[in-house]
Design a protein around this motif. Structure first.
Motif, PDB file in Angstrom:
ATOM      1  N   SER A   1       6.333  -5.606   3.734  1.00  0.00           N
ATOM      2  CA  SER A   1       7.267  -6.721   3.691  1.00  0.00           C
ATOM      3  C   SER A   1       6.624  -7.820   2.863  1.00  0.00           C
ATOM      4  N   GLY A   2       7.283  -8.223   1.779  1.00  0.00           N
ATOM      5  CA  GLY A   2       6.708  -9.200   0.880  1.00  0.00           C
ATOM      6  C   GLY A   2       5.659  -8.614  -0.049  1.00  0.00           C
ATOM      7  N   ALA A   3       5.587  -7.297  -0.100  1.00  0.00           N
ATOM      8  CA  ALA A   3       4.623  -6.601  -0.957  1.00  0.00           C
ATOM      9  C   ALA A   3       5.096  -5.169  -1.144  1.00  0.00           C
ATOM     10  N   ALA A   4       4.359  -4.399  -1.938  1.00  0.00           N
ATOM     11  CA  ALA A   4       4.694  -2.996  -2.168  1.00  0.00           C
ATOM     12  C   ALA A   4       3.411  -2.237  -2.469  1.00  0.00           C
ATOM     13  N   LEU A   5       3.469  -0.910  -2.327  1.00  0.00           N
ATOM     14  CA  LEU A   5       2.323  -0.053  -2.610  1.00  0.00           C
ATOM     15  C   LEU A   5       2.749   1.065  -3.551  1.00  0.00           C
ATOM     16  N   SER A   6       1.854   1.445  -4.428  1.00  0.00           N
ATOM     17  CA  SER A   6       2.086   2.626  -5.260  1.00  0.00           C
ATOM     18  C   SER A   6       1.265   3.810  -4.767  1.00  0.00           C
ATOM     19  N   ALA A   7       0.321   3.536  -3.875  1.00  0.00           N
ATOM     20  CA  ALA A   7      -0.487   4.585  -3.236  1.00  0.00           C
ATOM     21  C   ALA A   7      -1.091   3.968  -1.983  1.00  0.00           C
ATOM     22  N   TRP A   8      -1.495   4.827  -1.053  1.00  0.00           N
ATOM     23  CA  TRP A   8      -2.067   4.287   0.178  1.00  0.00           C
ATOM     24  C   TRP A   8      -3.070   5.259   0.786  1.00  0.00           C
ATOM     25  N   ARG A   9      -3.943   4.701   1.594  1.00  0.00           N
ATOM     26  CA  ARG A   9      -4.908   5.478   2.369  1.00  0.00           C
ATOM     27  C   ARG A   9      -5.077   4.782   3.720  1.00  0.00           C
ATOM     28  N   VAL A  10      -5.075   5.567   4.784  1.00  0.00           N
ATOM     29  CA  VAL A  10      -5.234   5.046   6.131  1.00  0.00           C
ATOM     30  C   VAL A  10      -6.461   5.697   6.758  1.00  0.00           C
ATOM     31  N   SER A  11      -7.274   4.895   7.431  1.00  0.00           N
ATOM     32  CA  SER A  11      -8.473   5.456   8.055  1.00  0.00           C
ATOM     33  C   SER A  11      -8.640   4.907   9.463  1.00  0.00           C
TER      34      SER A  11
ATOM     35  N   ASN B   1       2.787  15.480   5.236  1.00  0.00           N
ATOM     36  CA  ASN B   1       3.155  14.296   4.450  1.00  0.00           C
ATOM     37  C   ASN B   1       1.957  13.426   4.113  1.00  0.00           C
ATOM     38  N   ALA B   2       0.761  13.981   4.276  1.00  0.00           N
ATOM     39  CA  ALA B   2      -0.464  13.290   3.897  1.00  0.00           C
ATOM     40  C   ALA B   2      -1.588  14.319   3.831  1.00  0.00           C
ATOM     41  N   THR B   3      -2.659  13.990   3.114  1.00  0.00           N
ATOM     42  CA  THR B   3      -3.861  14.804   3.086  1.00  0.00           C
ATOM     43  C   THR B   3      -4.904  14.119   3.938  1.00  0.00           C
ATOM     44  N   CYS B   4      -5.310  14.772   5.019  1.00  0.00           N
ATOM     45  CA  CYS B   4      -6.232  14.160   5.967  1.00  0.00           C
ATOM     46  C   CYS B   4      -7.547  14.921   6.003  1.00  0.00           C
ATOM     47  N   THR B   5      -8.647  14.195   6.062  1.00  0.00           N
ATOM     48  CA  THR B   5      -9.973  14.780   6.236  1.00  0.00           C
ATOM     49  C   THR B   5     -10.655  14.075   7.397  1.00  0.00           C
TER      50      THR B   5
ATOM     51  N   CYS C   1      -6.753   9.527   5.721  1.00  0.00           N
ATOM     52  CA  CYS C   1      -5.522  10.195   5.309  1.00  0.00           C
ATOM     53  C   CYS C   1      -4.941   9.462   4.099  1.00  0.00           C
ATOM     54  N   ALA C   2      -4.649  10.205   3.043  1.00  0.00           N
ATOM     55  CA  ALA C   2      -4.077   9.639   1.825  1.00  0.00           C
ATOM     56  C   ALA C   2      -2.681  10.198   1.613  1.00  0.00           C
ATOM     57  N   ASN C   3      -1.878   9.453   0.860  1.00  0.00           N
ATOM     58  CA  ASN C   3      -0.497   9.863   0.635  1.00  0.00           C
ATOM     59  C   ASN C   3      -0.389  11.198  -0.069  1.00  0.00           C
ATOM     60  N   ALA C   4       0.687  11.915   0.225  1.00  0.00           N
ATOM     61  CA  ALA C   4       1.042  13.084  -0.562  1.00  0.00           C
ATOM     62  C   ALA C   4       1.568  12.624  -1.916  1.00  0.00           C
TER      63      ALA C   4
ATOM     64  N   VAL D   1      -6.195   5.151  21.878  1.00  0.00           N
ATOM     65  CA  VAL D   1      -5.574   4.842  20.589  1.00  0.00           C
ATOM     66  C   VAL D   1      -6.562   4.109  19.709  1.00  0.00           C
ATOM     67  N   PRO D   2      -6.818   4.602  18.496  1.00  0.00           N
ATOM     68  CA  PRO D   2      -7.787   3.945  17.623  1.00  0.00           C
ATOM     69  C   PRO D   2      -7.162   2.783  16.858  1.00  0.00           C
ATOM     70  N   ALA D   3      -7.990   1.892  16.364  1.00  0.00           N
ATOM     71  CA  ALA D   3      -7.559   0.868  15.425  1.00  0.00           C
ATOM     72  C   ALA D   3      -7.544   1.477  14.030  1.00  0.00           C
ATOM     73  N   VAL D   4      -6.468   1.249  13.279  1.00  0.00           N
ATOM     74  CA  VAL D   4      -6.348   1.855  11.952  1.00  0.00           C
ATOM     75  C   VAL D   4      -6.481   0.793  10.881  1.00  0.00           C
ATOM     76  N   THR D   5      -6.936   1.256   9.736  1.00  0.00           N
ATOM     77  CA  THR D   5      -7.117   0.374   8.574  1.00  0.00           C
ATOM     78  C   THR D   5      -6.305   0.929   7.426  1.00  0.00           C
ATOM     79  N   LEU D   6      -5.548   0.074   6.774  1.00  0.00           N
ATOM     80  CA  LEU D   6      -4.770   0.449   5.595  1.00  0.00           C
ATOM     81  C   LEU D   6      -5.479  -0.116   4.384  1.00  0.00           C
ATOM     82  N   GLY D   7      -5.807   0.773   3.439  1.00  0.00           N
ATOM     83  CA  GLY D   7      -6.507   0.272   2.267  1.00  0.00           C
ATOM     84  C   GLY D   7      -6.945   1.398   1.357  1.00  0.00           C
TER      85      GLY D   7
END
Length: 453
Positions: free
Chosen positions: A382-392, A406-410, A418-421, A447-453
């Motif tokens: 919201s108020g931004a956009a992404l062209s790619a993403w990774r969540v850890s 719907n993602a590649t996870c290691t 986990c990164a976007n497909a 439940v873990p805390a997640v980081t988007l980046g």
């Protein structure tokens, strides 16, 4: 006006292991809930205004409760004080949710706006389907008003006593009350409410009365007449359920003419709906509309403040009533402030600017069994956009991912990435994507805390 979207209380629906098996959408990525440097309530107070929100009592915990308590200085029960809720069967009362909201407000130094005592909708079946003489109907109404207002005497700052009495052409709406008691049911209701709590401000509340039109003029003439007759009337509520790009040009003029009668004017149920999807251009227009409403209130001394009808899209009534419409509130479904939030802050004198990169990741457990579970992560902007993403994130109790889609996870040790497909890396402003996975666990599954980046 209408109900907030109904919510389900997990405690009332689930027990034992079933609770774990059906927990979903557990928000763990803290959104920018307190996005402005100064909370909205402090900005509003500095201008002598109220900034409120309608709330659902069962949700006043976690992030929802944190935002409701920190950002607003007034609360309106969305449904908890309506007749069908408080007296579902004659003589049997249920005050649980109303009491909960009042207690929450007291704990957070907030005022409460009671909503609503007399309305044609959301009445219990026993009342709506009964056959009453005028004398019986009058007694029922007086007893209801006296009972409810007396219960909260001294604890509520205002009441929407009469709700939506007019048709669009300015004639009186045909209702149980008007048909049974005539137009003077309004004066009687106000008089009974004043007797029950002399300190609470008493309002008449209606929709499509924001600009100067036949309906708002009928309301104006009624208020003028009531004051001339000495009937207790302290204010008018302009609900402001608006459509994107349609803030009336005469909004401020209309507020001023009511204020000139010597009554308070409150914007009581503000939301601004749009046809979905909520693309950037629409969110920008919505922000301008919210600012226009706040600006009009701030400009008129007699406008006491603005209440939004739910602060988050997850609690909004709009999608359930207007097919294809939504995104009507200042926060999105993940509690991320939208441009409308920042527009409100600006109108109240805030100097902050919307943050960049307003994207969040939400981790949820959608099902769980003895040795495994299914999880889902939602990335929303919201108020931004992404062209790619990774969540850890890091698993804290030995959980392991066994499959993802719907993602590649290691996973290395406890660390998961986990990164976007290839087909879902783009997240538009106002949009979202999800990916899912299966995992193994033993013993506990925190439940873990997640980081988007």
């Amino acid at each position: 006006m209408r109900s907030l979207r109904s919510g389900f209380s997990p405690a009332s629906l689930l027990t034992g292991a079933a609770t774990l098996a059906t927990l979903g959408a557990l928000l763990v990525a803290a959104p920018a809930a307190q996005a402005a440097d100064t909370p909205l309530r402090d900005l509003a107070a500095a201008k002598g205004k109220a900034i409120g929100t309608a709330v659902t009592g069962s949700k006043l915990t976690g992030t929802y409760g944190d935002i409701a308590g920190a950002q607003f200085n007034w609360l309106t029960p969305g449904n908890a004080m309506k007749w069908e809720t408080v007296e579902p069967s004659r003589g049997t009362y249920n005050w649980a949710e109303a009491d909960q909201i009042v207690a929450f407000a007291q704990a957070h130094n907030q005022q409460v706006r009671g909503h609503t005592l007399v309305w044609h909708s959301q009445n219990p079946d026993w009342l709506e389907n009964g056959t009453w003489t005028p004398a019986e109907l009058s007694t029922l109404l007086q007893d209801h008003i006296s009972t409810e207002v007396t219960r909260y005497k001294g604890r509520l700052a205002a009441w929407d006593v009469v709700n939506e009495p007019f048709n669009e052409d300015g004639t009186y709406r045909s209702t149980l009350w008007y048909n049974g008691l005539g137009a003077d049911y309004i004066a009687q209701a106000l008089t009974w409410a004043r007797a029950a709590d002399p300190s609470a401000k008493l309002y008449i509340n209606d929709y499509n009365v924001e600009g100067v039109n036949a309906k708002s003029t009928a309301l104006y003439n009624l208020v003028k007449s009531l004051k001339e007759r000495g009937v207790p009337i302290d204010g008018v509520g302009l609900q402001a359920h608006l459509i994107l790009g349609q803030v009336p040009a005469t909004f401020q003029q209309n507020i001023q003419r009511f204020a000139d009668l010597g009554v308070d004017v409150a914007i009581t149920e503000l939301d601004i709906r749009m046809q979905l999807p909520a693309i950037e251009a629409k969110l920008t227009q919505q922000a301008a509309d919210y600012k226009a409403v706040l600006d009009a209130c701030v400009a008129v001394t007699g406008c006491s403040g603005v209440t939004v009808w739910g602060f988050t899209d997850s609690d909004s009534w709009i999608p359930d009533v207007f097919e294809g419409y939504g995104a009507a509130t200042p926060y999105d479904e993940n509690y991320v402030p939208k441009p409308a939030y920042h527009a409100i802050a600006t109108a109240l004198g805030g100097t902050t600017t919307p943050p960049t990169g307003a994207c969040t990741a939400t981790y949820g457990v959608t099902s769980q069994w003895n040795t495994g579970f299914t999880g889902q992560v939602r990335i929303a902007c919201s108020g931004a956009a992404l062209s790619a993403w990774r969540v850890s994130w890091s698993f804290g109790a030995g959980q392991r991912i066994t499959q993802a889609w719907n993602a590649t996870c290691t996973q290395t040790g406890t660390a998961v990435s986990c990164a976007n497909a290839s087909y879902n890396g783009t997240v538009t402003n106002g949009g979202s994507v999800t990916f899912g996975f299966n995992g193994a666990w033993s013993g506990t599954n925190p439940v873990p805390a997640v980081t988007l980046g």
